[in-house]
Scaffold this motif. Structure first.
Motif, short mmCIF file in Angstrom:
data_model
loop_
_atom_site.label_atom_id
_atom_site.label_comp_id
_atom_site.label_asym_id
_atom_site.label_seq_id
_atom_site.Cartn_x
_atom_site.Cartn_y
_atom_site.Cartn_z
N MET A 403 -19.15 -65.61 -39.32
CA MET A 403 -19.38 -64.18 -39.63
C MET A 403 -20.74 -63.74 -39.13
O MET A 403 -20.87 -62.66 -38.54
N ARG A 404 -21.75 -64.55 -39.37
CA ARG A 404 -23.10 -64.20 -38.93
C ARG A 404 -23.16 -63.98 -37.41
O ARG A 404 -23.73 -63.01 -36.94
N ARG A 406 -20.65 -63.34 -35.28
CA ARG A 406 -19.86 -62.22 -34.80
C ARG A 406 -20.43 -60.88 -35.21
O ARG A 406 -20.30 -59.90 -34.47
N GLU A 407 -21.07 -60.85 -36.35
CA GLU A 407 -21.76 -59.62 -36.77
C GLU A 407 -22.95 -59.35 -35.87
O GLU A 407 -23.25 -58.20 -35.53
N SER A 408 -23.65 -60.41 -35.47
CA SER A 408 -24.84 -60.22 -34.59
C SER A 408 -24.45 -59.67 -33.24
O SER A 408 -25.23 -58.97 -32.60
N LYS A 410 -22.30 -57.43 -32.71
CA LYS A 410 -22.00 -56.00 -32.83
C LYS A 410 -23.26 -55.14 -32.78
O LYS A 410 -23.19 -53.93 -32.61
N LYS A 411 -24.41 -55.78 -32.96
CA LYS A 411 -25.67 -55.03 -33.05
C LYS A 411 -26.24 -54.74 -31.68
O LYS A 411 -26.00 -55.46 -30.73
#
Length: 411
Positions: A403-404, A406-408, A410-411
């Motif tokens: 999650m960490r 894949r979230e990064s 998006k930024k």
């Protein structure tokens, strides 16, 4: 034309060859597992077909046991507690962190009853909190002690600190060691070095170093990684063997998946807390990188890893795969490993979600606890069970780091 229209209509109802549904969101997958754990940990006792909420309710003479494995005091519970705290912190959902706090409190609020029975000589199968009462080997105190150190960050009970200090004393001063300082076990032969024990010691030592500011704990943790690599690393295979017999001065036969997972996990857990200026930090990172590159050679087409890593005719195993996912993804997220290697972790995670997690969040194909064995068939034939508690902590940690990452992106 009618036939074509019929086939087109059928195509709407049935997937075309090669079509796959979009995978569920990572957070949904991880929460489903963690919610399953919360729902099935009763934190009660069972005896004479009755359930007791606390030890005070147990009648005299009733041999009560803890109602379920998720509520017990055993090293996989420590791994799970750490993961639940990490999940609560990452998602900012207190119910997950509260699980770990409740688990530890359940033990400490009830252990004195069983401690008194133990002093009277009462013993029976699945005697509650036996490892909390009697610390003999690293399994008894290392992982649970590490989880207690995490709980202690927010719950400052005096009995928690007393146990933390007791565990630190055992690991640093009582647990058997080889002449060069390597932690070992008195069984099954004197002295046996288990790959598992790197996790049963190093994460605790790292946390103890952070808590106390005493670099001796960090120094010992770094030394253990160096020693375990010396005894257990097989450079030809690029993998670790499960054990080393000191009396024979001989390595074990199997490149067992979870032993390699425990070793990789220990290195990452040390790096989480090891000071940036510690002289051994770069060596630990290099050791971790060597192991990741070694194990990557044995990833299957499904993304999963095998029970015996270099034997493709052994089953694909959930807990070791999850340990590799967590370790590799965290190494990328923290900048210890080049980001191009994230694909190893992502493909393994995708395989876990696709093949090893049921729709309601249960875990398939987790190898049960495993002793050392001289024959390879023992590892092949070790049962893999639904919801064996060795899988929960690593799976949740793996999901967090995916999650960490894949979230990064998006930024």
């Amino acid at each position: 034309m009618k036939k074509l229209n019929f086939l087109l209509a059928l195509g709407l109802a049935l997937p075309f060859p090669g079509y796959t549904q979009a995978p569920p969101a990572d957070a949904d997958v991880v929460k489903k597992m963690a919610d399953y754990v919360i729902a099935h940990a009763a934190f009660t006792f069972t005896g004479n077909n009755q359930t007791y909420a606390t030890s005070k309710e147990i009648p005299v003479g009733v041999n009560a046991t803890i109602s379920d494995h998720l509520s017990a005091w055993h090293y996989p519970n420590g791994v799970l507690n750490i993961a639940m705290i990490d999940l609560g912190n990452y998602l900012k959902e207190e119910k997950y962190s509260a699980f770990a706090k409740k688990h530890v409190a359940f033990a400490f609020d009830n252990v004195t009853y069983f401690e008194a029975l133990s002093k009277k000589g009462v013993k029976y199968k699945e005697f509650p909190f036996n490892q909390l009462i009697h610390t003999r080997v690293l399994d008894d105190c290392g992982a649970m002690g590490a989880s207690l150190l995490d709980v202690y960050q927010t719950v400052k009970r005096a009995d928690y600190r007393a146990y933390i200090d007791k565990a630190a004393n055992h690991i640093s001063k009582i647990q058997e060691r080889l002449p060069d300082g390597t932690l070992c076990r008195p069984n099954p032969y004197k002295w046996t070095l288990w790959g598992d024990d790197l996790y049963m010691s190093v994460p605790f030592l790292a946390r103890m170093g952070k808590l106390t500011g005493d670099n001796a704990y960090f120094d010992d943790a770094v030394a253990q990684i160096k020693h375990f690599t010396h005894y257990l690393w097989d450079p030809g295979a690029g993998l670790y063997v499960h054990y080393y017999y000191e009396d024979l001065q001989r390595q074990g036969v199997a490149h067992w998946g979870r032993a390699n997972g425990w070793i990789m996990l220990a290195k990452v857990q040390l790096l989480n807390d090891l000071p940036a200026n510690h002289p051994g930090r770069n060596e630990v990172i290099a050791d971790l990188t060597q192991q990741i590159l070694g194990v990557a050679r044995y990833q299957s087409a499904s993304g999963l890893f095998h029970q015996v890593l270099d034997r493709t005719d052994s089953y694909t195993e959930t807990s070791c795969t999850a340990m590799f996912v967590y370790s590799i993804a965290r190494a990328v997220n923290e900048g210890w490993l080049d980001k191009r290697y994230i694909s190893i972790a992502e493909q393994a995670w995708n395989g876990l979600v696709r093949e090893k997690i049921t729709p309601d969040g249960q875990l398939k194909d987790v190898c049960i606890g495993t002793n050392t064995a001289a024959d390879l068939t023992a590892y092949y034939n070790r049962p893999a069970e639904l919801n064996d508690f060795h899988g929960w902590g690593p799976m949740i940690e793996a999901g967090i780091e995916i999650m960490r990452y894949r979230e990064s992106k998006k930024k």
